[in-house]
Structures are given as C-alpha cells and as structure tokens.
Design a protein around this motif. Structure first.
Motif, mmCIF file in Angstrom:
data_model
loop_
_atom_site.group_PDB
_atom_site.id
_atom_site.type_symbol
_atom_site.label_atom_id
_atom_site.label_comp_id
_atom_site.label_asym_id
_atom_site.label_seq_id
_atom_site.Cartn_x
_atom_site.Cartn_y
_atom_site.Cartn_z
ATOM 1 N N ARG A 92 1.636 -14.933 0.494
ATOM 2 C CA ARG A 92 1.406 -15.179 1.917
ATOM 3 C C ARG A 92 1.861 -16.590 2.279
ATOM 4 N NH1 ARG A 92 -2.955 -17.266 4.724
ATOM 5 N NH2 ARG A 92 -4.157 -17.421 2.783
ATOM 6 N N ASP A 139 7.275 -17.056 7.000
ATOM 7 C CA ASP A 139 5.811 -17.179 7.192
ATOM 8 C C ASP A 139 5.115 -15.818 7.009
ATOM 9 O OD1 ASP A 139 3.329 -18.269 7.698
ATOM 10 O OD2 ASP A 139 3.574 -18.243 9.892
ATOM 11 N N ARG A 169 2.883 -12.727 6.280
ATOM 12 C CA ARG A 169 1.470 -12.402 6.504
ATOM 13 C C ARG A 169 1.144 -11.151 5.687
ATOM 14 N NH1 ARG A 169 1.880 -12.604 13.109
ATOM 15 N NH2 ARG A 169 2.656 -14.775 13.279
ATOM 16 N N GLN A 170 -0.148 -10.968 5.399
ATOM 17 C CA GLN A 170 -0.531 -9.771 4.652
ATOM 18 C C GLN A 170 -0.251 -8.505 5.459
ATOM 19 O OE1 GLN A 170 -4.635 -10.728 3.501
ATOM 20 N NE2 GLN A 170 -3.937 -10.774 1.353
ATOM 21 N N ASP A 205 2.368 -7.967 6.944
ATOM 22 C CA ASP A 205 3.786 -7.656 6.802
ATOM 23 C C ASP A 205 4.046 -6.681 5.657
ATOM 24 O OD1 ASP A 205 4.326 -9.343 8.900
ATOM 25 O OD2 ASP A 205 4.756 -11.075 7.626
#
Length: 616
Positions: free
Chosen positions: A39, A108, A110-111, A113
């Motif tokens: 992350r 950047d 993110r979980q 994603d």
C-alpha cells in the motif's frame, strides 16, 4: 523484471509466466498474471499485443472487473489522478500483423485497488478485443508474514517461519536475514524460522534485516473474549436470543460455548462464534462462558448471564412435618412455584381466600380442629398466574363434650320404648359406651341405646362416654322420669291409692244425684194433692265397727220393711264403718282401712226406701 516504483523504494514483483489470448492475427501477452504490491507504492502492469495489418487501432484502454462493462480507468473516479498509460507500437508488417506494448501505471496504491486488470483494443473496423484473463493485483500493508508450522512432539513448543507475502504462487523466496521480535523486543535468534515455548502473553513478529519499521503482523494468543447478546434488555421466554463472542487473535481464534452449572464444571459445549436460542426456554437461564483458542493459547470470557423471565409453572404445596397432624401441634404449608420474577402466593382453604403475607409459608400454630380442610395456593407474577394442587389437612383430636338426646321427648310412660343418642365431634370418629349413674356401665356400645318396655326401676340419670385413640370425654347427665300406669302389675301402693280415690269420687257423684232427686220429689208433692211430709227424719243407721257386708237375706228383709213404710219418699242413708282410730269423711261410701301391711277398703250397707204408691 523490475518495474518502476514509487519514491519509497518499494518494489512490485511480476509473475514472468506469459499469458496469451487470441488467434494468429490477434494476441495479448501479460508478463505477469499475479502482482503483489505494498500500500502506498506504484505498480506497472504490462501487456504485449498483436493485431492484423489491415486494421488501424483507434483506442486502447485498461479496465477492471469492478463494473459490468469496460470502463476506461482514466474515466473511473476511483483512480482520478493516479492512472497513466505508457503505450507504443513496435513494428508493423505489410500483409501481416502489427505489434505493440502498453503499460498501466497506478500510483499511491490503496487496498481497494486490489482487482483484476485487463487490456482492450478498438480498431477502425468497429471491432474490439480484450485480453482475457487479466492480471490480478493484491495490495497489502505488509510484505512479511509469520507461518505457524505443525507442532513438534512436545506440545508446549511452537515453531514459526517468516515468509514474504508477495511471492509467486506455489514458490517461496526466503530472506536469509530475518529478525524476530517478541513483544516488540528483538530476539537474538536470526533466520527463517523461530522456535519458542508457548506463552499466551507473547506477541511474535518478524522483519527483514534493515526493515524493522515494516514488520510482519504479530501472531498471538486470543485476548480475553467479550460476549454480547441481542436483543438487549429483558429476555422473555419464547423469544429469540443470540450471543456473540469476539476476541482479537492471530491466527483467528476458534470459539467454544459452555454453560456454567453451580458447583460443577462447565457442561455440554457448542462450537461457533454465535450461540443461538430459537426460542429461548426458562431452562436456558444461567451463566455462559465463551472460550477463544488458537495455536498460541486459550482465553475464556467472564460469565455472561441470561435471565429468562416467565410466568409461574405449576405450583405445588408441601406440608411440614409430614404424617399425622395432632390438634395443638404446629404445621407449615409451603407453596413452591418456578417463576421469574418470584411469584406472590395467595392461600385458600376450602376455596375461601386466607389473609397471609404473599411470599411466606402458611403456618398453623397451634393447630385447631377448625383448621381441618383442603388447602391450595395461587402463584402470580407480571407474566401470568397458575393454581396449585390441593392438600387435605386432617387434624386429629380427642372427642369434644358429647351431647345426649332422647326419643321420644316429653313424658316417659312405663312400658314404652326409649332411645338415647350420643354424638361428639372427634377425629378419628369416637366409639361410645353408655352408663347409668350409680349403676356403672349398662354394657351397651354404640351411638344409640334403646330401652324397650321401660319400667320405673329403669328411670334415673344416664350418660355416655366418647373415646378414640387421642382421648375420651363424658357427656352431661340425662334424667329419665318414668311414670307408672294403673294397669301395671307392678304399680304397688301407689296404684291402690289411685283406685281408691276413683271409687270415692264415683260414690260422691251418686249421693249428689240421689239428693237432687229427693229435692225434686219434695217440690212435686203439694202439686199432686198429697200431704206434706210431716214425718221426722229417721235417725241415721247405727255404725258398727268391723261389720261384714250384708247378706242376700238381710237385704231382702230390708226391702220388705221398706215397702211397708208410708208413702212419703225416703232416701238412703249412707253409713260408714271404719276401723279403730280412723276418721271417715262424711258423704263417702267407703274409706281406707290401714293394717300393719296393707290398706283395705271397707264399704257400708246402703238401704233404699221406696215411698208408698200415690193414688192417681
């Protein structure tokens, strides 16, 4: 192949096994089908493609499986400002095919994603083709994880291994420089594995050397579980109730439920994080324990209480002390009923309510014969009410003072039949014995005593005795006054006197009758022309002591002498003979003569003189 990373220096590793889709003219190749990234880092996903020479590519895009239809990630608001495409054509051969490469760059991370990403080409012929399947991206907070190995022979020891979380599927890459931490304190032990003595207070993690700030998630025993119930508030019998147990643990804990039995260890257990009651019963009331367990230890929750509210169950009445109940003793009646909250009790005797405190046993102290009867109780709370069974209280007592009655009532005549009856309140029922005052028992048993052909000698005072196993009691005296009859052969002097009085009364009536007749005749004589009676009244006949009754001969002579008398009416003179020193009443035809042993009746002679015939 290493991809470009974010400024943090994190690296995303791509699976090098190519993925190919399409036919001879169309083809899509993904150098990696699975990517694991941290992350906050940047990842690049590449696709090599081929298409026919006769087609011209008009649009290329990347999309995910989050939508029903392909949506360009550049137009997806979840990726705004974080997505770039880096695409270019390699070569194109006339009458053959063209090739190219396109990379998806996501910054950047993110979980959220984490998804499957696919490449798509649209040509001038109106055709579109997607590379299926795509590339799976997993975004995580950690790049290391601790694996618990099966326990060795000794159950008190545990062995752990530190793994990279973003390794190829089915293939492990280990770091030879791994540090271990116990409760955040670095241990001397370095290496891929770590063996330690099990302690539920330990928290163990690992990190690659030089990356202490990026440790693996700790493994630890369950923390003390907490238990919650739904719905909250009062629990009524018949409703549905769920208990949920939660505990922080890694690995995830397994849960076991048990009910606490007072004075005993927990009983039957149930597996699962939830314990459900559908519907809940009054018997489910109690305290429950939840135990959370994993390989590193076990923890048990505090007792969780379930208090099920319900109406009274069928009450029951018990008697203390049991057995026979004697008058004067003490008896306690208990009303027991299963109810929550506790029920108030109302007592009844022979269906009549009794005034008593609602939650106290009913006490009879001392017990009286009046307390004999059928008792029951009525249990009630705000959820309902119910009546108990009935209990008969049989109070044993000695006979009360008996009462005596006589039939027939009134005057009792000699020769008749008399029945005496005795009754007494007693429990058990009394036996009766009859007595005559100053005469002892008459040897008669039973409630009734009958005297047939009663005589004066059987008169007097009678009483009865009532007796049972508890005691005895005598009645008051009943006096029998027996009157003698004249015809009774056993009348004695009393009967003789009564007969004498009757004879004297008859004689007096006869004298009065004759006297009235003489007076009437005297009044008639002047009217009939006769002369008046100038004759002197004859002197009374002499009275002789002890003169026997007249014989037939002397009576005939007397009648002849009477006929020769004058015509004047003459009336009889009554002469009484009496014994010596006995006074004879005047005007009576006889008198009682007493001897030493008996009384005799002596009669005098009666001379009747008839008047001479009167001329017509």
């Amino acid at each position: 192949m290493n991809l470009r990373t974010a400024a943090t220096g994190f690296v995303a590793f791509l699976l090098s096994v190519p993925a190919l889709q399409g036919n001879d003219d169309w083809a899509f190749t993904y150098p990696s089908s699975n990517i694991c990234a941290l992350r906050g880092s940047t990842v690049e996903i590449r696709c090599n493609y081929k298409y026919p020479y006769a087609n011209t590519v008009e649009k290329i895009l990347w999309f995910t499986n989050k939508h029903n239809e392909p949506v360009d990630l550049k137009d997806d608001t979840d990726y705004t400002g974080r997505v770039e495409y880096s695409c270019f054509r390699h070569s194109c051969y006339r009458y053959s095919s063209c090739t190219g490469t396109c990379e998806l760059i996501i910054k950047d991370l993110r979980q959220s994603d984490s998804a499957e990403y696919k490449f798509r080409i649209t040509t001038n012929n109106g055709g579109a083709l997607s590379g299926l399947p795509g590339v799976k991206l997993s975004v995580t907070d950690h790049r290391m994880e601790v694996i618990i190995l099966p326990r060795p022979t000794s159950q008190n020891w545990l062995e752990l291994e530190c793994h990279r979380m973003c390794n190829l599927t089915g293939y492990r890459t280990y770091s030879m420089y791994t540090n271990w931490y116990r409760n955040e304190i670095q241990q001397r032990r370095q290496g891929l594995s770590y063996r330690f003595y099990i302690n539920s207070e330990y928290r163990v993690s690992c990190a690659a050397t030089g990356f202490k700030h990026l440790p693996s998630p700790s493994v630890y025993a369950p923390e003390t579980p907490s238990v919650g119930g739904t719905p909250p508030g009062v629990i009524k019998e018949g409703s549905s109730v769920n208990l949920t147990c939660t505990s922080e643990a890694n690995p995830v804990a397994k849960y076991t439920w048990s009910k606490v039995t007072t004075g005993h260890p927990p009983g039957h257990s149930v597996q699962g994080q939830q314990l459900s009651f559908h519907p809940i019963q009054s018997s489910d009331s109690g305290q429950y324990l939840c135990t959370a367990e994993n390989d590193l230890g076990t923890k048990t929750s505090s007792p969780f209480s379930i208090d099920v509210k319900y109406a009274p169950k069928t009450p029951s009445v018990s008697v203390r002390p049991p057995g026979e109940i004697m008058e004067g003793g003490s008896v306690t009646l208990n009303c027991s009923s299963d109810a929550n909250p506790a029920a108030d009790h109302t007592w009844f005797r022979d269906n009549q309510p009794l005034h008593w405190e609602p939650r106290r046993p009913y006490t009879l102290d001392p017990v009286s014969s009046k307390d004999r009867g059928t008792y029951r109780c009525h249990a009630e709370n705000q959820y309902g009410y119910l009546g108990s069974n009935s209990v008969f209280i049989d109070v044993l007592y000695a006979p009360k003072t008996p009462s005596v009655s006589v039939r027939p009532s009134g005057e009792i005549k000699e020769g008749g039949s008399v029945t005496l009856s005795c009754s007494s309140d007693a429990n058990p029922a009394a036996d009766y014995t009859w007595f005559r005052e100053h005469g002892g028992s008459v040897e008669e048993l039973g409630e009734n005593y009958t005297i047939s052909n009663i005589t004066t000698e059987l008169g007097g005072n009678y009483y009865c005795e009532a007796r049972n196993a508890i005691g005895l009691q005598n009645s008051t005296l009943m006096f029998l006054n027996v009157t003698a009859t004249p015809s009774s052969p056993s009348s004695g002097p009393t009967t003789v006197a009564a007969g004498t009085v009757a004879v004297l009364l008859a004689t007096m009536l006869l004298v009065i009758f004759l006297w009235m007749r003489r007076k009437k005749a005297s009044r008639k004589a002047p009217d009939q022309g006769g002369r008046p009676d100038t004759r002197q009244e004859s002197p009374p006949c002499p009275v002789y002591d002890n003169v026997p009754a007249l014989t037939n001969r002397s009576a005939s002579a007397a009648r002849r002498d009477s006929i020769e008398e004058q015509d004047d009416p003459h009336y009889p003179s009554i002469h009484f003979s009496r014994s010596k020193n006995q006074e004879v009443p005047r005007g009576f035809a006889g008198a009682l003569v007493k001897s030493d042993h008996t009384e005799q009746v002596l009669y005098s002679a009666i001379n009747l003189k008839r008047p001479k015939a009167v001329p017509e």
